[in-house]
Design a protein around this motif. Structure first.
Motif, PDB file in Angstrom:
ATOM      1  N   LEU A 138     -11.401  -6.163   3.749  1.00 15.07           N
ATOM      2  CA  LEU A 138     -10.794  -5.680   2.818  1.00 15.07           C
ATOM      3  C   LEU A 138     -10.509  -7.086   2.067  1.00 15.07           C
ATOM      4  CD1 LEU A 138      -8.271  -2.919   3.180  1.00 15.07           C
ATOM      5  CD2 LEU A 138     -10.201  -2.977   1.686  1.00 15.07           C
ATOM      6  N   THR A 141      -4.844  -8.655   4.528  1.00 13.74           N
ATOM      7  CA  THR A 141      -3.661  -7.318   4.758  1.00 13.74           C
ATOM      8  C   THR A 141      -2.340  -8.305   4.908  1.00 13.74           C
ATOM      9  OG1 THR A 141      -5.104  -7.385   6.827  1.00 13.74           O
ATOM     10  CG2 THR A 141      -5.921  -6.190   4.764  1.00 13.74           C
ATOM     11  N   HIS A 143       1.238  -6.889   5.748  1.00 10.94           N
ATOM     12  CA  HIS A 143       1.772  -5.637   6.684  1.00 10.94           C
ATOM     13  C   HIS A 143       3.513  -6.203   6.718  1.00 10.94           C
ATOM     14  CE1 HIS A 143      -1.898  -5.739   8.609  1.00 10.94           C
ATOM     15  NE2 HIS A 143      -2.436  -6.695   8.040  1.00 10.94           N
ATOM     16  N   ALA A 161      -6.437  -4.147  11.917  1.00 12.72           N
ATOM     17  CA  ALA A 161      -6.942  -5.223  10.204  1.00 12.72           C
ATOM     18  C   ALA A 161      -7.977  -6.290  11.150  1.00 12.72           C
ATOM     19  CB  ALA A 161      -5.985  -5.613   9.492  1.00 12.72           C
ATOM     20  N   ASN A 166      -9.753  -8.888   8.976  1.00 11.30           N
ATOM     21  CA  ASN A 166      -9.422  -9.229   7.946  1.00 11.30           C
ATOM     22  C   ASN A 166      -8.336 -10.150   8.443  1.00 11.30           C
ATOM     23  OD1 ASN A 166      -9.524  -6.391   5.465  1.00 11.30           O
ATOM     24  ND2 ASN A 166      -9.429  -5.639   8.035  1.00 11.30           N
ATOM     25  N   THR A 168      -4.414 -11.625   8.535  1.00 12.22           N
ATOM     26  CA  THR A 168      -3.238 -11.111   8.226  1.00 12.22           C
ATOM     27  C   THR A 168      -2.403 -11.628   7.559  1.00 12.22           C
ATOM     28  OG1 THR A 168      -3.243 -10.858  10.894  1.00 12.22           O
ATOM     29  CG2 THR A 168      -3.942  -8.969   9.332  1.00 12.22           C
ATOM     30  N   ASP A 218      -5.060  -7.732  -0.768  1.00 12.54           N
ATOM     31  CA  ASP A 218      -6.024  -6.999  -1.114  1.00 12.54           C
ATOM     32  C   ASP A 218      -5.577  -5.731   0.151  1.00 12.54           C
ATOM     33  OD1 ASP A 218      -8.173  -8.844  -2.187  1.00 12.54           O
ATOM     34  OD2 ASP A 218      -7.795  -9.723  -0.076  1.00 12.54           O
ATOM     35  N   PHE A 219      -4.659  -5.262   0.759  1.00 18.22           N
ATOM     36  CA  PHE A 219      -4.147  -4.556   0.837  1.00 18.22           C
ATOM     37  C   PHE A 219      -3.111  -4.121   1.624  1.00 18.22           C
ATOM     38  CE2 PHE A 219      -3.642  -2.319   5.569  1.00 18.22           C
ATOM     39  CZ  PHE A 219      -4.177  -0.657   5.072  1.00 18.22           C
ATOM     40  N   SER A 221       0.373  -2.545   4.521  1.00 16.53           N
ATOM     41  CA  SER A 221       0.278  -1.427   5.191  1.00 16.53           C
ATOM     42  C   SER A 221       2.095  -0.932   5.569  1.00 16.53           C
ATOM     43  CB  SER A 221      -0.324  -1.543   6.466  1.00 16.53           C
ATOM     44  OG  SER A 221       0.358  -0.958   7.539  1.00 16.53           O
ATOM     45  N   CYS A 243      -2.340   1.021  -0.778  1.00 15.86           N
ATOM     46  CA  CYS A 243      -1.960   1.206   0.511  1.00 15.86           C
ATOM     47  C   CYS A 243      -1.437   2.123   1.354  1.00 15.86           C
ATOM     48  CB  CYS A 243      -0.243   0.799  -0.134  1.00 15.86           C
ATOM     49  SG  CYS A 243       0.510   2.126  -0.919  1.00 15.86           S
ATOM     50  N   VAL A 466      -8.860  -0.889   6.982  1.00 16.69           N
ATOM     51  CA  VAL A 466      -9.381  -1.349   6.552  1.00 16.69           C
ATOM     52  C   VAL A 466      -9.975  -2.227   6.587  1.00 16.69           C
ATOM     53  CG1 VAL A 466      -6.473  -2.430   7.414  1.00 16.69           C
ATOM     54  CG2 VAL A 466      -8.388  -1.896   8.941  1.00 16.69           C
TER      55      VAL A 466
END
Ligand code: NAP
Ligand code: MG
Length: 478
Positions: A138, A141, A143, A161, A166, A168, A218-219, A221, A243, A466
């Motif tokens: 993605l 990410t 977290h 991820a 990705n 992170t 982009d994301f 969690s 999400c 992910v």
């Protein structure tokens, strides 16, 4: 004083503020971590973006897998030290912390081995076309993890991820930053490319909110409370950003008259006292068929009374709660239940050697509890078990589904057809039959239904969350 881990280096935060590291077993301050600022979050996100443009972005899936596997081995090599750090930081008994660190290593092992097994598809289409579905990371990410199982959460959130490629950024809970910083150092030692994994410690409303609102991620969690989860989703809606939310639970353990009681009892007890009940999957409601209610309650109470609470290094059944706020919150639930004349069926004890200044709450079991009572509906997040009688299968399903949550359920019966009917009737992300797994089970997809959240972590499904899919349409005719 612990620094932030950004772009593969230990850096001082942009502000000068620190947060105390408090030992829940004694209430003492024994270290400090950096109170990361929104500016530090921006730096970490920039470092992640740079990693994607640099070595990390060019790395092969095979190499990513090897790094994760090496990190797993490194964690196991340092397991004794990391378990000690985690136990002191969270208050959990040493044996539990040791188990958590083993699971942390297992996440990196599982996703390390999976990294180069992820492949796309070829899709049948019109003649002279080759259509491939590519799976890609993605991007960046974010977290945000809670304080109840920090070591496990790092593995659960970060490992898939990274396996997908990705970059992170992790914001641990302000109360429990030490294991994340320790893992960051191991990642640096094994030579994980700079910026692939960044850790910014700080406050939820400050560093956490800045991460959730950062326009370059982009994301997200998120694991934690429903209240904050709702804010995260609202922040995601503004860009929009995908999400995954892992929120609370009020999971039922359902015991039918034909259950194997002796197998069930220790597992039911562990499901509520593990981590002093501060577990999203805690089996906090015990549904017992009325025909065996009296005898069963008497039997489980015998064992419940033996439960002991003490400091992390006493390694008893329960440790302290996370902090004074949690201790007060749980004590208030217990007082409210007592004030409403809900009968106390059994109580464990706080060991006399437990330091008086720690955040202890003795395990307690109430019953029969009406399904409208707060302790039967709300996530207490403490060692409080509500016993609720039921008549038959339909009644059990109705009661099991009577809360806003839908995370996990346990069914205890020897009748195979009933096992299946009840499992199908319950709304939950995971259902255990004649067993129960709060935590662990890295291979097993996990997540909520209803207000327990959405999306799946663990297992191979976590890799889907992910990943991005790209449909590549290639005309090869003349
Ligand atoms: P929480 O506030 O939801 O904490 C979870 C994470 O979110 C922490 O890293 C927290 O940072 C961060 N955070 C807080 N406010 C934020 C914001 N506005 N934006 C972005 N991130 C933010 O949980 P809590 O207050 O520690 O615990 C309260 C209750 O939540 C518990 O009693 C329990 O019922 C539930 N809970 C559930 C789980 C679970 O696994 N389902 C885990 C923990 C708690 P800070 O720690 O710095 O605030
Ligand atoms: Mg602490």
């Amino acid at each position: 004083m612990k620094k932030l881990f950004i772009g593969g280096e230990w850096v001082a935060g942009a502000g000068n503020a620190v947060l105390p590291v408090i030992c829940p077993s004694t209430g003492e301050v024994y270290d400090e971590v950096t109170r990361g600022t929104p500016q530090d979050i921006d730096c970490a996100v920039d470092a992640a973006a740079q990693a994607l443009r640099g070595q990390w972005g060019r790395t092969t899936a095979l190499q990513r897998g090897r790094w994760l596997t090496e990190l797993s081995q490194e964690i196991l090599k340092h397991r004794a030290e990391l378990s000690q750090i985690e136990a002191r930081d969270t208050g959990k008994p040493l044996t539990t912390a040791h188990n958590d660190v083993t699971i942390l290593a297992r996440y990196f092992e599982f996703y390390g081995a999976a990294a180069d097994k992820v492949s796309g598809e070829v899709i049948p289409f019109e003649s002279d076309y080759l259509v491939t579905l590519l799976r890609e990371p993605l991007g960046i990410t974010a977290h945000i993890i809670p304080w109840n199982y920090p070591a496990q959460m790092i593995g659960r959130s970060i490992a898939p991820a990274l396996a997908m490629g990705n970059a992170t950024v992790l914001k641990p809970a302000e109360d429990t930053c030490l294991s994340a910083l320790y893992v960051a150092d191991l990642a640096r030692e094994i030579g994980l490319p700079d910026g692939a994994f960044n850790v910014v410690t700080g406050l939820g409303e400050e560093a956490g909110a800045a991460l959730a609102q950062n326009s370059n991620i982009d994301f997200i969690s998120f694991t934690g409370s429903n209240e904050v989860g709702t804010k995260i989703q609202a922040a995601c809606a503004r860009r929009p950003v995908k999400c995954v939310l892992e929120l609370g639970g009020k999971s039922p353990q359902i015991v039918f008259a034909d259950a194997n009681i002796e197998r069930a009892i220790p597992i039911i007890l562990r499901a509520i006292v593990q981590n002093a009940g501060q577990t999203c999957t805690a089996g906090s409601r015990l549904l017992v068929q009325r025909s065996i209610y009296e005898g069963f309650v008497e039997r489980i109470a015998q064992d419940f009374k033996k439960l002991q609470t003490g400091s992390y290094d006493m390694d008893l059944d329960c440790g302290p709660l996370m902090n004074g706020t949690q201790q007060l919150r749980v004590t208030n639930y217990i007082q409210e239940a007592k004030d409403s004349d809900i009968p106390v069926l059994a109580e464990g004890s706080i060991h006399p050697d437990a330091p008086k200044s720690g955040f202890y709450v003795a395990p307690i079991m109430f019953g029969p509890v009406e399904i409208t009572a707060a302790i039967a509906r709300e996530e207490v997040f403490g060692p409080v078990l509500s016993v609720i009688p039921f008549e038959d299968e339909q009644d059990a399903i109705r009661i099991a589904n009577s809360t806003d949550y839908g995370l996990v359920a346990g069914i205890w019966t020897e009748n195979g057809a009933r096992q299946h009917r009840v499992a199908r009737g319950i709304r939950a992300g995971q259902v255990f039959i004649n067993s129960y797994g709060a935590g662990g089970g890295v291979e097993l997809p996990f997540g909520g239904t209803k207000r327990s959240g959405h999306g799946r972590e663990k297992g191979l499904l976590a890799l889907e969350e992910v990943s991005s899919y790209k449909t590549l349409v290639n005309y090869y005719g003349e």
